[in-house]
Design a protein around this motif. Structure first.
Motif, mmCIF file in Angstrom:
data_model
loop_
_atom_site.group_PDB
_atom_site.id
_atom_site.type_symbol
_atom_site.label_atom_id
_atom_site.label_comp_id
_atom_site.label_asym_id
_atom_site.label_seq_id
_atom_site.Cartn_x
_atom_site.Cartn_y
_atom_site.Cartn_z
ATOM 1 N N ALA A 83 0.844 -1.192 0.000
ATOM 2 C CA ALA A 83 0.000 0.000 0.000
ATOM 3 C C ALA A 83 0.879 1.241 0.000
ATOM 4 N N LEU A 84 0.368 2.320 -0.564
ATOM 5 C CA LEU A 84 1.075 3.589 -0.544
ATOM 6 C C LEU A 84 0.930 4.199 0.842
ATOM 7 N N ARG A 85 2.045 4.603 1.418
ATOM 8 C CA ARG A 85 2.050 5.164 2.767
ATOM 9 C C ARG A 85 2.792 6.493 2.777
ATOM 10 N N ARG A 86 2.379 7.392 3.660
ATOM 11 C CA ARG A 86 3.124 8.620 3.908
ATOM 12 C C ARG A 86 3.721 8.491 5.289
ATOM 13 N N ARG A 87 5.044 8.587 5.343
ATOM 14 C CA ARG A 87 5.751 8.406 6.611
ATOM 15 C C ARG A 87 6.357 9.735 7.039
ATOM 16 N N PHE A 88 6.196 10.067 8.314
ATOM 17 C CA PHE A 88 6.745 11.301 8.879
ATOM 18 C C PHE A 88 7.971 10.939 9.707
ATOM 19 N N PHE A 89 8.994 11.818 9.650
ATOM 20 C CA PHE A 89 10.225 11.551 10.388
ATOM 21 C C PHE A 89 10.931 12.874 10.677
ATOM 22 N N ALA A 90 11.888 12.817 11.591
ATOM 23 C CA ALA A 90 12.682 14.003 11.924
ATOM 24 C C ALA A 90 13.857 14.084 10.961
ATOM 25 N N ALA A 91 14.071 15.283 10.432
ATOM 26 C CA ALA A 91 15.219 15.551 9.558
ATOM 27 C C ALA A 91 15.973 16.717 10.184
ATOM 28 N N GLY A 92 16.916 16.387 11.062
ATOM 29 C CA GLY A 92 17.581 17.433 11.835
ATOM 30 C C GLY A 92 16.586 18.024 12.820
ATOM 31 N N ALA A 93 16.439 19.348 12.790
ATOM 32 C CA ALA A 93 15.500 20.011 13.691
ATOM 33 C C ALA A 93 14.098 20.093 13.094
ATOM 34 N N ALA A 94 13.967 19.727 11.829
ATOM 35 C CA ALA A 94 12.668 19.841 11.146
ATOM 36 C C ALA A 94 11.977 18.485 11.042
ATOM 37 N N ARG A 95 10.681 18.538 10.742
ATOM 38 C CA ARG A 95 9.909 17.325 10.455
ATOM 39 C C ARG A 95 9.783 17.234 8.940
ATOM 40 N N ALA A 96 9.815 16.034 8.432
ATOM 41 C CA ALA A 96 9.694 15.821 6.990
ATOM 42 C C ALA A 96 8.792 14.617 6.761
ATOM 43 N N SER A 97 8.390 14.433 5.503
ATOM 44 C CA SER A 97 7.580 13.272 5.165
ATOM 45 C C SER A 97 7.956 12.786 3.787
ATOM 46 N N ARG A 98 7.617 11.547 3.515
ATOM 47 C CA ARG A 98 7.837 10.981 2.188
ATOM 48 C C ARG A 98 6.793 9.918 1.936
ATOM 49 N N TYR A 99 6.516 9.706 0.670
ATOM 50 C CA TYR A 99 5.637 8.619 0.268
ATOM 51 C C TYR A 99 6.495 7.431 -0.100
ATOM 52 N N GLU A 100 6.036 6.250 0.273
ATOM 53 C CA GLU A 100 6.723 5.017 -0.063
ATOM 54 C C GLU A 100 5.693 3.898 -0.097
ATOM 55 N N VAL A 101 6.078 2.800 -0.680
ATOM 56 C CA VAL A 101 5.205 1.632 -0.682
ATOM 57 C C VAL A 101 5.542 0.807 0.555
ATOM 58 N N GLY A 102 4.548 0.562 1.385
ATOM 59 C CA GLY A 102 4.699 -0.342 2.524
ATOM 60 C C GLY A 102 4.455 -1.756 2.018
ATOM 61 N N ALA A 103 5.505 -2.566 1.959
ATOM 62 C CA ALA A 103 5.413 -3.894 1.358
ATOM 63 C C ALA A 103 4.726 -4.890 2.277
ATOM 64 N N ALA A 104 3.700 -5.537 1.758
ATOM 65 C CA ALA A 104 3.066 -6.652 2.453
ATOM 66 C C ALA A 104 3.731 -7.952 2.019
ATOM 67 N N SER A 105 4.173 -8.015 0.757
ATOM 68 C CA SER A 105 4.888 -9.193 0.266
ATOM 69 C C SER A 105 5.972 -8.768 -0.714
ATOM 70 N N VAL A 106 7.057 -9.530 -0.697
ATOM 71 C CA VAL A 106 8.213 -9.296 -1.557
ATOM 72 C C VAL A 106 8.582 -10.643 -2.159
ATOM 73 N N ARG A 107 8.663 -10.688 -3.500
ATOM 74 C CA ARG A 107 8.917 -11.969 -4.162
ATOM 75 C C ARG A 107 9.844 -11.775 -5.351
ATOM 76 N N ARG A 108 10.842 -12.658 -5.471
ATOM 77 C CA ARG A 108 11.727 -12.638 -6.647
ATOM 78 C C ARG A 108 10.956 -13.057 -7.879
ATOM 79 N N VAL A 109 11.242 -12.415 -9.012
ATOM 80 C CA VAL A 109 10.678 -12.817 -10.290
ATOM 81 C C VAL A 109 11.779 -12.724 -11.335
ATOM 82 N N THR A 110 11.579 -13.440 -12.435
ATOM 83 C CA THR A 110 12.487 -13.365 -13.569
ATOM 84 C C THR A 110 11.916 -12.383 -14.567
ATOM 85 N N LEU A 111 12.709 -11.395 -14.944
ATOM 86 C CA LEU A 111 12.291 -10.407 -15.931
ATOM 87 C C LEU A 111 13.074 -10.611 -17.212
ATOM 88 N N PRO A 112 12.470 -10.213 -18.331
ATOM 89 C CA PRO A 112 13.197 -10.347 -19.610
ATOM 90 C C PRO A 112 14.419 -9.458 -19.671
#
Length: 112
Positions: A83-112
């Motif tokens: 799922a797409l998540r917005r995570r908040f964190f401290a960056a020095g004295a400031a607060r910051a945020s970023r969007y990332e995918v929170g992985a529920a599953s991770v699987r190896r695949v073969t790509l061309p």
């Protein structure tokens, strides 16, 4: 005509791992593995036919997804569901945020 739809936050990625996944312990004591997945965009019409990609940050919080992510070498094909998540964190004295995918599953695949 309006179609009913239930709210959803679902992400499904298939791409290549870029760099090595990294593991860290947050100040809260939570364990986290982060990785980047590169997914090619479809070719564009017109004169500019350069290949373009999206680079997507992925966070693995569960023990299973962390273990799977840590075994992925650079360039490995991978399928991520989560799922797409917005995570908040401290960056020095400031607060910051970023969007990332929170992985529920991770699987190896073969790509061309």
């Amino acid at each position: 005509m309006t179609t009913e739809a239930a709210p959803a936050n679902e992400v499904h990625l298939i791409g290549r791992v870029s760099g090595r996944p990294t593991q860290r312990t947050l100040p809260s004591g939570d364990e986290l593995v982060q990785l980047r997945v590169v997914v090619p965009r479809p070719p564009r019409r017109g004169t500019d036919k350069r290949a373009q990609v999206d680079t997507i940050d992925v966070a693995c919080w569960s023990a299973r997804s962390r273990a799977s992510a840590l075994r992925l070498p650079d360039g490995q094909g991978v399928e991520i569901s989560g799922a797409l998540r917005r995570r908040f964190f401290a960056a020095g004295a400031a607060r910051a945020s970023r969007y990332e995918v929170g992985a529920a599953s991770v699987r190896r695949v073969t790509l061309p």
